[in-house]
Design a protein around this motif. Structure first.
Motif, PDB file in Angstrom:
ATOM      1  N   ILE A 155      -4.436   6.747  -2.735  1.00 46.78           N
ATOM      2  CA  ILE A 155      -3.993   5.539  -2.028  1.00 46.78           C
ATOM      3  C   ILE A 155      -3.961   4.420  -3.056  1.00 46.78           C
ATOM      4  N   LYS A 156      -2.792   3.852  -3.272  1.00 44.95           N
ATOM      5  CA  LYS A 156      -2.622   2.780  -4.245  1.00 44.95           C
ATOM      6  C   LYS A 156      -2.289   1.481  -3.515  1.00 44.95           C
ATOM      7  N   TRP A 157      -2.747   0.378  -4.075  1.00 47.70           N
ATOM      8  CA  TRP A 157      -2.475  -0.912  -3.463  1.00 47.70           C
ATOM      9  C   TRP A 157      -2.238  -1.950  -4.550  1.00 47.70           C
ATOM     10  N   ALA A 158      -1.548  -3.012  -4.161  1.00 43.94           N
ATOM     11  CA  ALA A 158      -1.300  -4.110  -5.096  1.00 43.94           C
ATOM     12  C   ALA A 158      -1.111  -5.399  -4.317  1.00 43.94           C
ATOM     13  N   LEU A 159      -1.557  -6.499  -4.922  1.00 46.01           N
ATOM     14  CA  LEU A 159      -1.321  -7.835  -4.389  1.00 46.01           C
ATOM     15  C   LEU A 159      -0.287  -8.519  -5.267  1.00 46.01           C
ATOM     16  N   ALA A 160       0.753  -9.061  -4.635  1.00 44.95           N
ATOM     17  CA  ALA A 160       1.817  -9.738  -5.367  1.00 44.95           C
ATOM     18  C   ALA A 160       1.902 -11.186  -4.911  1.00 44.95           C
ATOM     19  N   ALA A 161       1.947 -12.090  -5.869  1.00 46.53           N
ATOM     20  CA  ALA A 161       2.080 -13.513  -5.557  1.00 46.53           C
ATOM     21  C   ALA A 161       3.510 -13.812  -5.135  1.00 46.53           C
ATOM     22  N   PRO A 162       3.727 -14.871  -4.361  1.00 45.63           N
ATOM     23  CA  PRO A 162       5.084 -15.253  -3.958  1.00 45.63           C
ATOM     24  C   PRO A 162       5.975 -15.462  -5.179  1.00 45.63           C
ATOM     25  N   GLY A 163       7.146 -14.861  -5.151  1.00 48.50           N
ATOM     26  CA  GLY A 163       8.098 -15.030  -6.238  1.00 48.50           C
ATOM     27  C   GLY A 163       7.821 -14.210  -7.474  1.00 48.50           C
ATOM     28  N   ALA A 164       6.781 -13.378  -7.446  1.00 48.89           N
ATOM     29  CA  ALA A 164       6.443 -12.569  -8.623  1.00 48.89           C
ATOM     30  C   ALA A 164       7.548 -11.565  -8.904  1.00 48.89           C
ATOM     31  N   ALA A 165       7.741 -11.250 -10.181  1.00 51.71           N
ATOM     32  CA  ALA A 165       8.715 -10.246 -10.572  1.00 51.71           C
ATOM     33  C   ALA A 165       8.284  -8.880 -10.052  1.00 51.71           C
ATOM     34  N   LEU A 166       9.239  -7.991  -9.876  1.00 56.63           N
ATOM     35  CA  LEU A 166       8.928  -6.658  -9.392  1.00 56.63           C
ATOM     36  C   LEU A 166       7.916  -5.976 -10.314  1.00 56.63           C
ATOM     37  N   GLY A 167       6.844  -5.484  -9.724  1.00 57.02           N
ATOM     38  CA  GLY A 167       5.820  -4.801 -10.493  1.00 57.02           C
ATOM     39  C   GLY A 167       4.818  -5.712 -11.164  1.00 57.02           C
ATOM     40  N   ASP A 168       4.943  -7.009 -10.982  1.00 57.60           N
ATOM     41  CA  ASP A 168       3.997  -7.965 -11.559  1.00 57.60           C
ATOM     42  C   ASP A 168       2.905  -8.225 -10.532  1.00 57.60           C
ATOM     43  N   TRP A 169       1.809  -7.465 -10.621  1.00 59.20           N
ATOM     44  CA  TRP A 169       0.769  -7.537  -9.601  1.00 59.20           C
ATOM     45  C   TRP A 169      -0.326  -8.521  -9.996  1.00 59.20           C
ATOM     46  N   HIS A 170      -0.793  -9.275  -9.010  1.00 61.52           N
ATOM     47  CA  HIS A 170      -1.958 -10.146  -9.224  1.00 61.52           C
ATOM     48  C   HIS A 170      -3.225  -9.309  -9.335  1.00 61.52           C
ATOM     49  N   ALA A 171      -3.268  -8.236  -8.569  1.00 58.73           N
ATOM     50  CA  ALA A 171      -4.393  -7.291  -8.606  1.00 58.73           C
ATOM     51  C   ALA A 171      -3.886  -5.970  -8.075  1.00 58.73           C
ATOM     52  N   GLN A 172      -4.528  -4.877  -8.485  1.00 57.89           N
ATOM     53  CA  GLN A 172      -4.102  -3.564  -8.017  1.00 57.89           C
ATOM     54  C   GLN A 172      -5.256  -2.584  -8.109  1.00 57.89           C
ATOM     55  N   GLY A 173      -5.103  -1.461  -7.418  1.00 62.13           N
ATOM     56  CA  GLY A 173      -6.119  -0.425  -7.458  1.00 62.13           C
ATOM     57  C   GLY A 173      -5.543   0.897  -7.010  1.00 62.13           C
ATOM     58  N   ILE A 175       0.846  -1.193   0.000  1.00 63.52           N
ATOM     59  CA  ILE A 175       0.000   0.000   0.000  1.00 63.52           C
ATOM     60  C   ILE A 175       0.882   1.244   0.000  1.00 63.52           C
ATOM     61  N   ASP A 176       0.603   2.134  -0.923  1.00 63.95           N
ATOM     62  CA  ASP A 176       1.285   3.424  -1.013  1.00 63.95           C
ATOM     63  C   ASP A 176       0.238   4.509  -0.788  1.00 63.95           C
ATOM     64  N   LEU A 200      13.958  11.207   6.348  1.00 60.43           N
ATOM     65  CA  LEU A 200      13.666  11.011   4.932  1.00 60.43           C
ATOM     66  C   LEU A 200      12.252  10.457   4.767  1.00 60.43           C
ATOM     67  N   GLY A 201      11.476  11.047   3.876  1.00 60.63           N
ATOM     68  CA  GLY A 201      10.132  10.545   3.622  1.00 60.63           C
ATOM     69  C   GLY A 201      10.167   9.083   3.207  1.00 60.63           C
ATOM     70  N   CYS A 202       9.287   8.291   3.802  1.00 58.23           N
ATOM     71  CA  CYS A 202       9.338   6.850   3.535  1.00 58.23           C
ATOM     72  C   CYS A 202       9.031   6.540   2.074  1.00 58.23           C
ATOM     73  N   ASP A 203       8.261   7.406   1.406  1.00 57.94           N
ATOM     74  CA  ASP A 203       7.998   7.182  -0.014  1.00 57.94           C
ATOM     75  C   ASP A 203       9.253   7.388  -0.850  1.00 57.94           C
ATOM     76  N   ARG A 204      10.079   8.376  -0.471  1.00 56.95           N
ATOM     77  CA  ARG A 204      11.333   8.601  -1.190  1.00 56.95           C
ATOM     78  C   ARG A 204      12.293   7.438  -0.985  1.00 56.95           C
TER      79      ARG A 204
END
Length: 266
Positions: A14-32, A7-8, A123-127
């Protein structure tokens, strides 16, 4: 199968994403993504995504028990948003253990990135997350990461993973709105495509100036750092990236990619 929930919570969305185990970076199962004004839409959207995971048998409450094994949240939107998210994540239908939730914070070292800020916790956690994400996508390279949202942040990371620091400036929308608010005759404009050459009307003149300021700051950071690549992300990135004259690539959701990299490194 235990999925990771990322969650960002930014200043605007507010953005969110679900990532499966072992998924490549940015490869989301679902997002919003949900504007703060529409944040009430997030819980049902997330609950629906979790219900489709098909992990463990459904419990008595109708939750996907154990579907989400870890939650990592970067929140720069304040305590009220943190409290709101905490309440939503405690919903029985999500089946999330309280022990699975971590609120991401800036620390001296994490996921291969050393935080060289004078006070690392400031430092901002987003940065910090964006820096981790950029280093994970471009390991071994001196890079600049520009996250173009409500504010634009431009940060430098060395080839060996040291976050040196960077710049913060008003985002593209804030630049334009400040002119409209603080001048008598300049209009409020919407972001758009960079006009060619010198603008021959006021709207395009404002847009050209704001885009030039954003792109110029990125170029300045790139040259100062002697970087080899720039990663540009954020809601205004599609408008700013074409104006940037140095080698760059547009990457969506760099903060969540950084959160994903953190969990993958654990």
């Amino acid at each position: 199968m235990n999925y990771d929930l990322l969650i960002d919570a930014g200043n605007t969305r507010i953005k969110w994403a679900l990532a499966a185990p072992g998924a490549a970076l940015g490869d989301w199962h679902a997002q919003g993504a949900h504007m703060h004004a529409d944040a009430a839409d997030l819980p049902p959207a997330l609950a629906e995504a979790v219900s489709r995971l098909g992990c463990d048998p459904m419990g008595d409450t109708g939750s996907a028990v154990g579907a989400i094994g870890r939650v990592l949240i970067a929140n720069v939107a304040g305590q009220a948003v943190r409290d709101m998210l905490a309440g939503w994540l405690a919903a029985p239908q999500l089946g999330i253990s309280p022990q699975a939730i971590e609120w991401f914070a800036s620390v001296p070292l994490r996921a291969g990135v050393r935080n060289a800020y004078r006070n690392p916790a400031q430092l901002g956690c987003d940065r910090f997350a964006a820096a981790i994400g950029a280093h994970a996508l471009a390991p071994g390279k001196a890079i600049v990461v520009a996250n173009c949202g409500t504010a634009t942040t431009i940060d430098a990371i060395t080839a060996d993973g040291t976050f040196l620091g960077g710049m913060i400036l008003p985002g593209l929308g804030l630049m334009a709105s400040s002119l409209a608010k603080n001048t008598a005759q300049l209009p409020q404009i919407k972001p758009g495509k960079l006009p060619e050459g010198f603008a021959n009307n006021t709207d395009d003149a404002i847009l050209t100036g704001c885009l030039a300021a954003q792109a110029g700051a990125v170029e300045r950071a790139f040259e100062l750092h002697q970087a080899v690549e720039c990663i540009i992300s954020g809601g205004a990135a599609p408008y700013i990236a074409p104006a940037v004259p140095v080698p760059h690539r547009h990457v969506e959701n760099i903060v969540m990619i950084g959160l994903h990299a953190v969990l993958r490194s654990a």
